[in-house]
Design a protein around this motif. Structure first.
Motif, PDB file in Angstrom:
ATOM      1  N   ASP A 239     -76.051 -90.313 -26.086  1.00 21.44           N
ATOM      2  CA  ASP A 239     -74.859 -90.674 -26.478  1.00 21.44           C
ATOM      3  C   ASP A 239     -74.080 -90.224 -27.591  1.00 21.44           C
ATOM      4  O   ASP A 239     -72.894 -90.269 -27.828  1.00 21.44           O
ATOM      5  CB  ASP A 239     -74.855 -92.283 -26.356  1.00 21.44           C
ATOM      6  CG  ASP A 239     -75.247 -92.880 -25.322  1.00 21.44           C
ATOM      7  OD1 ASP A 239     -75.145 -92.194 -24.276  1.00 21.44           O
ATOM      8  OD2 ASP A 239     -75.945 -94.036 -25.162  1.00 21.44           O
ATOM      9  N   ALA A 240     -74.632 -89.742 -28.545  1.00 21.01           N
ATOM     10  CA  ALA A 240     -74.281 -89.443 -30.160  1.00 21.01           C
ATOM     11  C   ALA A 240     -73.598 -87.780 -29.833  1.00 21.01           C
ATOM     12  O   ALA A 240     -72.885 -87.578 -30.745  1.00 21.01           O
ATOM     13  CB  ALA A 240     -75.159 -89.311 -30.981  1.00 21.01           C
ATOM     14  N   PHE A 241     -73.945 -87.089 -28.760  1.00 21.43           N
ATOM     15  CA  PHE A 241     -73.445 -85.765 -28.743  1.00 21.43           C
ATOM     16  C   PHE A 241     -72.396 -85.548 -27.634  1.00 21.43           C
ATOM     17  O   PHE A 241     -72.774 -86.385 -26.487  1.00 21.43           O
ATOM     18  CB  PHE A 241     -74.738 -84.872 -28.698  1.00 21.43           C
ATOM     19  CG  PHE A 241     -75.471 -84.841 -29.830  1.00 21.43           C
ATOM     20  CD1 PHE A 241     -75.238 -83.945 -31.059  1.00 21.43           C
ATOM     21  CD2 PHE A 241     -76.573 -85.452 -30.160  1.00 21.43           C
ATOM     22  CE1 PHE A 241     -75.903 -83.895 -32.042  1.00 21.43           C
ATOM     23  CE2 PHE A 241     -77.445 -85.620 -31.464  1.00 21.43           C
ATOM     24  CZ  PHE A 241     -76.919 -84.639 -32.288  1.00 21.43           C
ATOM     25  N   ASP A 242     -71.706 -84.779 -27.869  1.00 19.38           N
ATOM     26  CA  ASP A 242     -70.886 -84.245 -26.499  1.00 19.38           C
ATOM     27  C   ASP A 242     -70.975 -82.645 -26.405  1.00 19.38           C
ATOM     28  O   ASP A 242     -71.651 -82.017 -26.933  1.00 19.38           O
ATOM     29  CB  ASP A 242     -69.074 -84.119 -27.276  1.00 19.38           C
ATOM     30  CG  ASP A 242     -68.828 -85.512 -27.676  1.00 19.38           C
ATOM     31  OD1 ASP A 242     -69.185 -86.445 -27.139  1.00 19.38           O
ATOM     32  OD2 ASP A 242     -68.000 -85.525 -28.680  1.00 19.38           O
ATOM     33  N   SER A 243     -71.032 -82.451 -25.119  1.00 16.38           N
ATOM     34  CA  SER A 243     -71.237 -80.961 -24.616  1.00 16.38           C
ATOM     35  C   SER A 243     -69.950 -80.675 -23.810  1.00 16.38           C
ATOM     36  O   SER A 243     -69.416 -81.483 -22.677  1.00 16.38           O
ATOM     37  CB  SER A 243     -72.442 -80.964 -23.962  1.00 16.38           C
ATOM     38  OG  SER A 243     -72.462 -79.756 -23.221  1.00 16.38           O
ATOM     39  N   VAL A 244     -69.473 -79.266 -24.061  1.00 15.36           N
ATOM     40  CA  VAL A 244     -68.157 -78.759 -23.089  1.00 15.36           C
ATOM     41  C   VAL A 244     -68.696 -77.561 -22.565  1.00 15.36           C
ATOM     42  O   VAL A 244     -68.943 -76.728 -23.468  1.00 15.36           O
ATOM     43  CB  VAL A 244     -67.218 -78.926 -24.087  1.00 15.36           C
ATOM     44  CG1 VAL A 244     -65.858 -78.222 -23.115  1.00 15.36           C
ATOM     45  CG2 VAL A 244     -66.435 -80.143 -24.599  1.00 15.36           C
ATOM     46  N   SER A 245     -68.512 -77.426 -21.385  1.00 19.60           N
ATOM     47  CA  SER A 245     -69.055 -76.169 -20.707  1.00 19.60           C
ATOM     48  C   SER A 245     -67.888 -75.689 -19.925  1.00 19.60           C
ATOM     49  O   SER A 245     -67.063 -76.424 -19.233  1.00 19.60           O
ATOM     50  CB  SER A 245     -70.225 -76.507 -19.771  1.00 19.60           C
ATOM     51  OG  SER A 245     -71.310 -77.088 -20.263  1.00 19.60           O
ATOM     52  N   VAL A 246     -67.635 -74.263 -20.203  1.00 25.23           N
ATOM     53  CA  VAL A 246     -66.447 -73.560 -19.622  1.00 25.23           C
ATOM     54  C   VAL A 246     -66.969 -72.212 -19.093  1.00 25.23           C
ATOM     55  O   VAL A 246     -67.707 -71.498 -19.728  1.00 25.23           O
ATOM     56  CB  VAL A 246     -65.470 -73.436 -20.654  1.00 25.23           C
ATOM     57  CG1 VAL A 246     -64.315 -72.779 -20.019  1.00 25.23           C
ATOM     58  CG2 VAL A 246     -64.937 -74.787 -21.289  1.00 25.23           C
ATOM     59  N   GLN A 247     -66.482 -71.886 -17.950  1.00 25.87           N
ATOM     60  CA  GLN A 247     -66.562 -70.641 -17.570  1.00 25.87           C
ATOM     61  C   GLN A 247     -65.192 -69.847 -17.392  1.00 25.87           C
ATOM     62  O   GLN A 247     -64.082 -70.352 -17.139  1.00 25.87           O
ATOM     63  CB  GLN A 247     -67.083 -70.777 -15.845  1.00 25.87           C
ATOM     64  CG  GLN A 247     -68.624 -71.209 -15.732  1.00 25.87           C
ATOM     65  CD  GLN A 247     -69.213 -71.160 -14.307  1.00 25.87           C
ATOM     66  OE1 GLN A 247     -68.303 -71.199 -13.532  1.00 25.87           O
ATOM     67  NE2 GLN A 247     -70.080 -70.647 -14.262  1.00 25.87           N
ATOM     68  N   VAL A 248     -65.312 -68.563 -17.690  1.00 24.00           N
ATOM     69  CA  VAL A 248     -64.162 -67.762 -17.838  1.00 24.00           C
ATOM     70  C   VAL A 248     -64.369 -66.559 -16.952  1.00 24.00           C
ATOM     71  O   VAL A 248     -65.317 -65.822 -17.039  1.00 24.00           O
ATOM     72  CB  VAL A 248     -63.827 -67.240 -19.199  1.00 24.00           C
ATOM     73  CG1 VAL A 248     -62.721 -66.296 -19.252  1.00 24.00           C
ATOM     74  CG2 VAL A 248     -63.902 -68.316 -20.296  1.00 24.00           C
ATOM     75  N   VAL A 249     -63.525 -66.281 -15.855  1.00 19.83           N
ATOM     76  CA  VAL A 249     -63.450 -65.159 -15.122  1.00 19.83           C
ATOM     77  C   VAL A 249     -62.920 -63.848 -15.458  1.00 19.83           C
ATOM     78  O   VAL A 249     -61.819 -64.081 -16.180  1.00 19.83           O
ATOM     79  CB  VAL A 249     -62.930 -65.635 -13.689  1.00 19.83           C
ATOM     80  CG1 VAL A 249     -62.899 -64.351 -12.695  1.00 19.83           C
ATOM     81  CG2 VAL A 249     -63.626 -66.768 -12.938  1.00 19.83           C
ATOM     82  N   GLY A 250     -63.462 -62.813 -15.427  1.00 17.43           N
ATOM     83  CA  GLY A 250     -62.988 -61.675 -16.036  1.00 17.43           C
ATOM     84  C   GLY A 250     -63.523 -61.247 -17.378  1.00 17.43           C
ATOM     85  O   GLY A 250     -64.135 -62.224 -17.979  1.00 17.43           O
ATOM     86  N   PRO A 251     -63.403 -60.107 -18.116  1.00 15.34           N
ATOM     87  CA  PRO A 251     -63.978 -59.792 -19.313  1.00 15.34           C
ATOM     88  C   PRO A 251     -63.440 -60.724 -20.466  1.00 15.34           C
ATOM     89  O   PRO A 251     -62.180 -60.927 -20.176  1.00 15.34           O
ATOM     90  CB  PRO A 251     -63.870 -58.171 -19.323  1.00 15.34           C
ATOM     91  CG  PRO A 251     -63.420 -57.860 -17.733  1.00 15.34           C
ATOM     92  CD  PRO A 251     -62.782 -59.010 -17.360  1.00 15.34           C
ATOM     93  N   ILE A 252     -64.043 -60.779 -21.332  1.00 15.82           N
ATOM     94  CA  ILE A 252     -63.473 -61.610 -22.486  1.00 15.82           C
ATOM     95  C   ILE A 252     -63.274 -60.542 -23.611  1.00 15.82           C
ATOM     96  O   ILE A 252     -63.983 -59.494 -23.762  1.00 15.82           O
ATOM     97  CB  ILE A 252     -64.445 -62.686 -22.847  1.00 15.82           C
ATOM     98  CG1 ILE A 252     -65.791 -62.308 -23.466  1.00 15.82           C
ATOM     99  CG2 ILE A 252     -64.552 -63.586 -21.745  1.00 15.82           C
ATOM    100  CD1 ILE A 252     -66.556 -63.346 -23.954  1.00 15.82           C
TER     101      ILE A 252
END
Length: 358
Positions: A239-252
């Protein structure tokens, strides 16, 4: 892939804090984690570790082995690099190494020592600074140097919260925010924090239930909790921690990525993921804690037609919308022509991985 690439670099987490803040309590809580993590621990003295509960299975050359797969060794500053390399090479297959700063070095010096370890099998995993919720304000007045320690922390743990009233606790949180406005802060009792927020666990096969085996420490502690009429604390630690996951299509864009890894979002403890940078026809794994960045070649060297990069940001009080926008903004412009941009990523490779055919 070479054996070097097959070996995952083990994060080295430094635990520091003023006398009595609860460093060893936190250390014992990590050793008794309910996630089954195997830890290496570097301390000056075994005396503070709850050895009786740890089911000691062997001791030699300054190292003791615990029945739950953890290892602990005594060391002075001069032997730190050797101790870390030795723990990383241990057949136990450790998930992380924890160094208690007390009696070894000042946090800043210890960070430099860990970051300079040449062994590619280990990497810096962050500075966790522990404060006594009741005594922190007074300690800071009497020993103002701890302000500098808090300022460089990657995670601040405000411990003994059960002994502090709301006003005192709010004052400590404000003090920490003034000294280090970007580091995540968590409030704990008995030093209990979620080890899976600090490092990743290795995949291990579950032991067969029909075979006799020695109980691990976390199983014993859960049994003790049930015997005392408690339900345990492991179900609440996330509960104390947050997690944000993101996928990016194409080269970065490698420059934008490097800038984000080197200056993580406010409240971020660590960033991890796999990425396809523009200008490099291969995939990289990335790790970042407090601006310390490490990249590793994954061995996948054929960029797909629609490459997908995945990043995870872990911390507390994260602005999830802003984090997602920042990561999505890493997409490379279609007409990007930046021959040297990839150097911002490859400069964080371990020395042994600099050559493309190592």
């Amino acid at each position: 892939m070479s054996s070097r690439r097959d070996r995952r670099a083990i994060p080295v987490v430094i635990v520091a804090g003023f006398l009595g803040a609860g460093k060893t309590t936190l250390l014992n809580a990590l050793l008794g984690n309910t996630a089954g993590a195997r830890l290496g621990v570097v301390v000056n003295d075994f005396g503070a570790i709850n050895v009786d509960a740890l089911l000691v299975s062997g001791q030699s050359a300054g190292t003791i082995s615990f029945g739950n797969g953890c290892l602990c060794c005594t060391v002075d500053a001069d032997g730190l690099a050797e101790a870390l390399s030795g723990l990383a090479a241990a057949p136990a297959g450790l998930d992380a190494i924890v160094v208690e700063a007390s009696g070894i070095a000042e946090p800043r010096a210890l960070i430099r020592m860990v970051a300079r370890v040449a062994d590619p099998a280990v990497r810096y995993g962050g500075l966790v600074y522990v404060l006594d919720a009741v005594a922190a304000a007074g300690t800071h007045v009497r020993h103002p140097e701890i302000g500098g320690h808090i300022a460089i922390a990657d995670l601040v743990v405000i411990n003994k919260a059960d002994l502090a009233d709301d006003r005192t606790l709010a004052g400590v949180l404000a003090m920490v925010g003034d000294l280090n406005p970007t580091a995540p802060r968590i409030v704990t009792t008995e030093g209990r924090i979620d080890c899976e927020a600090l490092f990743d666990l290795s995949d291990r096969p579950e032991p067969a239930d029909d075979l006799p085996r020695q109980l691990t420490l976390d199983e014993l502690l859960r049994a003790d909790d049930r015997g005392a009429g408690e339900q345990g604390h492991h179900t609440h630690l996330h509960d104390a921690f947050d997690s944000v996951s993101v996928q990016v299509v194409g080269p970065i864009d490698p420059r934008r990525l490097a800038a984000m890894l080197e200056r993580p979002p406010t409240g971020c403890y660590r960033i991890k993921g796999v990425v396809w940078p523009a200008g490099a026809a291969e995939q990289f794994a990335v790790h970042a804690v407090g601006g310390f960045v490490r990249t590793e070649r994954t061995g996948v060297r054929r960029m797909p037609a629609a490459p997908v990069s995945s990043l995870v940001v872990i911390g507390t009080d994260l602005d999830a919308g802003q984090v997602r926008a920042d990561i999505e903004g890493l997409s490379a412009d279609p007409d990007l022509d930046d021959e040297f941009g990839i150097l911002r990523i490859t400069r964080h490779l371990p020395a042994a991985s600099q050559l493309s055919n190592d």
